[in-house]
Design an enzyme around this catalytic site. Structure first.
Site, PDB file in Angstrom:
ATOM      1  CB  ALA A   1      -1.861   3.989 -10.518  1.00 34.92           C
TER       2      ALA A   1
ATOM      3  CE  LYS B   1     -20.404   2.999  -2.115  1.00 34.81           C
ATOM      4  NZ  LYS B   1     -19.354   2.368  -1.648  1.00 34.81           N
TER       5      LYS B   1
ATOM      6  N   GLY C   1     -14.773   4.442  14.692  1.00 37.92           N
ATOM      7  CA  GLY C   1     -14.355   4.182  13.207  1.00 37.92           C
ATOM      8  C   GLY C   1     -15.198   3.761  12.317  1.00 37.92           C
TER       9      GLY C   1
ATOM     10  CG  ASP D   1     -21.803   4.362   0.921  1.00 40.67           C
ATOM     11  OD1 ASP D   1     -20.942   4.448  -0.126  1.00 40.67           O
ATOM     12  OD2 ASP D   1     -21.836   3.632   1.470  1.00 40.67           O
TER      13      ASP D   1
ATOM     14  CG  LEU E   1     -22.971  -9.245   2.221  1.00 42.21           C
ATOM     15  CD1 LEU E   1     -24.170  -8.411   2.754  1.00 42.21           C
ATOM     16  CD2 LEU E   1     -23.082 -10.681   2.931  1.00 42.21           C
TER      17      LEU E   1
ATOM     18  N   GLY F   1      -6.870   0.609   1.937  1.00 50.12           N
ATOM     19  CA  GLY F   1      -6.901  -0.426   2.777  1.00 50.12           C
ATOM     20  C   GLY F   1      -7.289  -1.706   2.010  1.00 50.12           C
ATOM     21  CB  VAL F   2     -10.117  -1.997  -0.298  1.00 49.25           C
ATOM     22  CG1 VAL F   2     -10.493  -2.953  -1.503  1.00 49.25           C
ATOM     23  CG2 VAL F   2     -11.195  -1.730   0.669  1.00 49.25           C
TER      24      VAL F   2
ATOM     25  CB  ALA G   1     -18.201  -6.211   1.906  1.00 53.28           C
TER      26      ALA G   1
ATOM     27  CE  LYS H   1     -22.663   0.593   0.157  1.00 58.32           C
ATOM     28  NZ  LYS H   1     -22.603  -0.003   1.593  1.00 58.32           N
TER      29      LYS H   1
END
Length: 353
Positions: A46, A122, A201, A215, A150, A16-17, A148, A219
């Protein structure tokens, strides 16, 4: 008029990104030409199963066609990437929008050849310290690893470059866990909040990837390493919101069994919110140590005032002590993350001129 400078890019990841990034590169052609006299030339892409290389640069039509194909679940035409192309120019920038350690050999090879690296991933920066030492230099950018688009990383770099002393960092770094905290504050049972977050979601397909806190810990570890703390994940105190024995369950079985956590999570939330405090899942970095977990915070504090789905990082420094510096806002989402990656690409391309 000065000719446009071509900046070669090799993109790792077309999720998606990655797809959003391609759309934004194409849409910003005129702005990049006018503002920076620059054209971003995508010379290779890729994913985990296939790759495509075009040294002259893939056309916008071709790139947008690839985006459509990947959105339909189709693969690229080429073979899986086994090594970076030998003829990739030394001024190329490798862009990693995956969430995989499989890209690390390509990133390390790129750094060894003097190329630039832009990371939304990350894992390379939160892995072994030798990865960090190889990747985290002036020819790398990783703004989107901690919120994101920020400007968390750039703000911390500015503080450090100015000679300020950063004494403590606090942060709410997971919109998913922020949502769960808000639902618990409102009295919703933990199990219902987890199932609702998944239905909306907000979580990964397996909610335990969010509930385990790893996660947010990754960070925070990146920020701690920027402060010079030589920490690894083994040094981080991480509070998981479910017991380790539930790791053996399937996702479906976990979602059924999570009701057993309602009572202990209710007690934990009530304890932390006593006296009107707000419930947050937050990181604290100070004195060479790093912890992430549930905390109760003053409702008038910077952590206490953010919206449940937002991210925030608060910097306590020599110059920002009584009123610490905070960066907050939307800290997740494919489009906003892609915009941060694109900003990193332009920043690095300027440096590499």
């Amino acid at each position: 008029m000065t000719a446009l400078q071509q900046q070669p890019l090799f993109l790792l990841g077309l999720g998606g990104v990655g797809r959003a990034l391609i759309r934004q590169i194409v849409a910003a052609r005129a702005r990049h030409a006018e503002r920076n006299r620059l054209r971003l030339a995508v010379v290779g892409v890729a994913d985990s199963a296939s790759s495509l290389v075009e040294p002259a640069g893939l056309s916008d039509e071709h790139l947008l066609g690839l985006v459509e194909r990947k959105a339909r679940g189709e693969r690229l035409a080429g073979e899986p990437l086994s090594a970076l192309p030998a003829d990739l120019p030394g001024e190329a920038i490798i862009v990693d929008t995956t969430a995989s350690e499989a890209t690390i050999p390509f990133l390390l090879a790129a750094k060894a050849r003097g190329m630039g690296v832009v990371l939304a991933n990350k894992l390379p920066l939160a892995g072994p310290l030798e990865w960090w030492d190889a990747l985290a230099d002036e020819r790398s950018r990783w703004e989107t690893t901690c919120g994101a688009a920020l400007p968390v990383i750039s703000t911390l770099n500015t503080l450090l470059d100015s000679g300020d002393d950063v004494t403590r960092i606090e942060g709410a770094l997971s919109g998913t866990l922020g949502f769960l905290c808000a639902q618990l504050e409102a009295g919703q049972p933990f199990s219902e909040a987890v199932r609702e977050a998944k239905a909306r979601g907000y979580t990964e397909p397996d909610p335990r990837q969010d509930l385990g806190g790893l996660d947010a810990a990754r960070k925070a570890l990146i920020l701690a390493r920027m402060l010079g703390y030589r920490l690894t994940m083994a040094d981080v105190i991480v509070e998981s919101l479910y017991p380790a024995e539930m790791d053996a369950l399937s996702v479906e079985a976990f979602l059924r069994a999570v009701d057993a956590l309602d009572a202990p999570m209710r007690r934990r939330a009530d304890e932390l919110t006593a006296g009107g405090r707000r419930l947050r899942y937050a990181a604290e970095i100070a004195h060479g140590r790093l912890r992430v977990g549930l905390v109760g915070v003053d409702p008038d504090s910077k952590l206490g005032r953010i919206r449940s789905s937002d991210s925030i990082v608060v910097f306590y420094t020599r110059y920002f002590s009584d009123n610490p510096l905070a960066v907050s806002g939307r800290g997740a989402g494919q489009e906003v993350t892609a915009s941060g990656v694109l900003g990193d690409i332009i920043s690095l391309a300027r440096l590499m001129r």
